[in-house]
Design an enzyme around this catalytic site. Structure first.
Site, PDB file in Angstrom:
ATOM      1  N   LYS A 203     -80.936  36.286  50.516  1.00 45.82           N
ATOM      2  CA  LYS A 203     -79.771  37.082  50.934  1.00 45.82           C
ATOM      3  C   LYS A 203     -79.890  37.504  52.412  1.00 45.82           C
ATOM      4  O   LYS A 203     -80.921  37.261  53.035  1.00 45.82           O
ATOM      5  CB  LYS A 203     -79.604  38.286  49.998  1.00 45.82           C
ATOM      6  CG  LYS A 203     -79.479  37.907  48.508  1.00 45.82           C
ATOM      7  CD  LYS A 203     -78.211  37.124  48.203  1.00 45.82           C
ATOM      8  CE  LYS A 203     -78.242  36.427  46.852  1.00 45.82           C
ATOM      9  NZ  LYS A 203     -78.044  37.259  45.684  1.00 45.82           N
TER      10      LYS A 203
HETATM   11  C1  LIG Z   1     -77.812  37.498  44.263  1.00 46.46           C
HETATM   12  C2  LIG Z   1     -76.555  37.937  43.643  1.00 46.46           C
HETATM   13  C3  LIG Z   1     -76.511  38.936  42.666  1.00 46.46           C
HETATM   14  C4  LIG Z   1     -77.737  39.516  42.041  1.00 46.46           C
HETATM   15  O1  LIG Z   1     -78.646  40.050  42.936  1.00 46.46           O
HETATM   16  P1  LIG Z   1     -80.212  40.123  42.559  1.00 46.46           P
HETATM   17  O2  LIG Z   1     -80.768  40.948  43.675  1.00 46.46           O
HETATM   18  O3  LIG Z   1     -80.733  38.737  42.522  1.00 46.46           O
HETATM   19  O4  LIG Z   1     -80.295  40.814  41.254  1.00 46.46           O
HETATM   20  C5  LIG Z   1     -75.268  39.341  42.219  1.00 46.46           C
HETATM   21  N1  LIG Z   1     -74.123  38.802  42.684  1.00 46.46           N
HETATM   22  C6  LIG Z   1     -74.138  37.825  43.607  1.00 46.46           C
HETATM   23  C7  LIG Z   1     -72.835  37.279  44.095  1.00 46.46           C
HETATM   24  C8  LIG Z   1     -75.344  37.347  44.099  1.00 46.46           C
HETATM   25  O5  LIG Z   1     -75.358  36.349  44.983  1.00 46.46           O
END
Ligand SMILES: *Cc1c(COP(=O)(O)O)cnc(C)c1O
Length: 378
Positions: free
Chosen positions: A185
């Site tokens: 991310k």
């Molecule tokens: C990565 C992601 C999540 C979940 O986040 P985590 O930190 O992996 O639990 C939720 N929604 C979207 C669109 C994502 O890309």
């Protein structure tokens, strides 16, 4: 081939400053939720321009906290697009609510506001907008619909920290905005998440929710010289710790330059892809500053493009199989092909190509020269 390093579709950037920040916490008195978590929260809140921020252990926990804060329960429906990670829908189900899928627009694969109203029922309580690939949704239209029907507008901004819509930062565009700090991310804490809001009541509920439903946390109690605590709601242990938060504070300082770097890579892709007939980038609306968590193209012979890239050590992948077609949702909700045709067709074509800060020079030429071997390109 063995000597060419694998190029992932995304990865974290961690420097000596990040490492030092983590080591400093390890040498301090507080390693779990303490002063560094508060610092990370206030850094993110001031970066996006929100009044409150609540750090939690993952983006998924952040979505769950958001659904709990707005009181989603077994009687409630929540609208969301199918072009997202499963966690967006799962958070609704954790609370006993019902996900209602609304198709995406063909050009940008973001929830199509013109299709939202027909799915609103007396049970609808919220709309979750997902800033797919890092592009903010059409928040003005969604806000208007949410206000007209008295719904909460939630932003799943796990892809779009640092992106903007009409000059306004993601984090100020919805009642609650959810971020993830998973390594691929925009910034990372290893695992981690956060919800930002201007609503002090919702922020307070989420603070309790991440700590078993208890009204004050351990650090606050120690500051106030009191042992007493009360559990007022059922909550979870969704806390982020100071080790992670220190990494987050250090990472956040680099986010603006990373977004520019991602945008520069995207511009290079865009320029060079126009020469190829086998792939086509997604549409970017002029009113946004795109965060480019993902660089997504439509590939007309996707299986071939995918195979060739993977054989060359390039970690392209597909975001996402539409959520309503997963076996769990087919069984749980009775969903099937045909309810979101745009997302279903897109799913057969889309491919996420590598984009991340510090991507090795020449990567895009290397990727596109392989892509150009497909479908009669030269
Ligand atoms: C990565 C992601 C999540 C979940 O986040 P985590 O930190 O992996 O639990 C939720 N929604 C979207 C669109 C994502 O890309």
């Amino acid at each position: 081939m063995a000597d060419i390093p694998f190029l992932p579709y995304g990865r974290q950037s961690i420097d000596e400053g990040d490492i030092q920040a983590v080591v400093d916490v390890l040498r301090s008195d507080w390693v779990t939720t303490g002063p560094m978590v508060e610092r990370f929260e206030s850094s993110v809140a001031s970066f996006v321009g929100a009044a409150h921020a609540v750090a939690v252990s993952s983006g998924t926990a952040a979505l769950h906290a958001a659904m709990a804060a707005i009181g989603i329960g077994p009687e409630d429906e929540v609208i969301l697009p199918p072009m997202t990670f499963v966690a967006t829908a799962n958070a609704i189900v954790y609370q006993g609510g019902t996900p209602v899928f609304v198709d995406v627009g063909e050009a940008d694969l973001l929830i199509d506001p013109t299709l939202v109203e027909e799915k609103i029922t007396p049970r609808t309580k919220a709309i979750i907008a997902v800033d797919y690939a890092g592009q903010p949704c059409d928040y003005d239209s969604l806000r208007e619909i949410a206000d007209k029907h008295g719904l909460y507008l939630i932003s799943d901004a796990c892809h779009s920290l640092g992106a903007e819509y009409r000059g306004r930062k993601v984090g100020t565009l919805a009642d609650l905005t959810v971020f993830s700090f998973h390594p691929v991310k925009p910034i990372t804490t290893g695992e981690g998440g956060m919800v930002v809001t201007d609503n002090p009541g919702l922020a307070e509920r989420m603070r309790r929710f991440r700590n078993h439903g208890i009204t004050t946390d351990h650090w606050k109690r120690s500051e106030k010289l009191t042992w007493s605590y009360e559990m007022t709601d059922l909550g979870y242990n969704y806390r982020l710790n100071d080790i992670q938060a220190a990494l987050g504070v250090s990472q956040l300082a680099k986010l603006p330059s990373w977004i520019l770097e991602r945008q520069t890579f995207a511009a290079e892709y865009e320029r060079k892809i126009t020469r190829l007939s086998s792939v086509e980038p997604l549409f970017v609306r002029p009113e946004v500053s795109h965060g480019y968590h993902l660089y997504v193209v439509r590939a007309f012979s996707r299986a071939q493009v995918f195979q060739k890239l993977r054989h060359a050590g390039i970690g392209c992948t597909v975001h996402y199989p539409p959520v309503h077609l997963h076996p769990f949702y087919r069984q749980h909700l009775g969903t099937s092909e045909g309810i979101c045709p745009v997302a279903e067709v897109a799913y057969r074509q889309i491919l996420s190509l590598p984009v991340f800060p510090n991507m090795p020079p020449g990567s895009i030429d290397r990727i596109l020269s392989i892509v150009s071997q497909v479908a009669g390109e030269d």
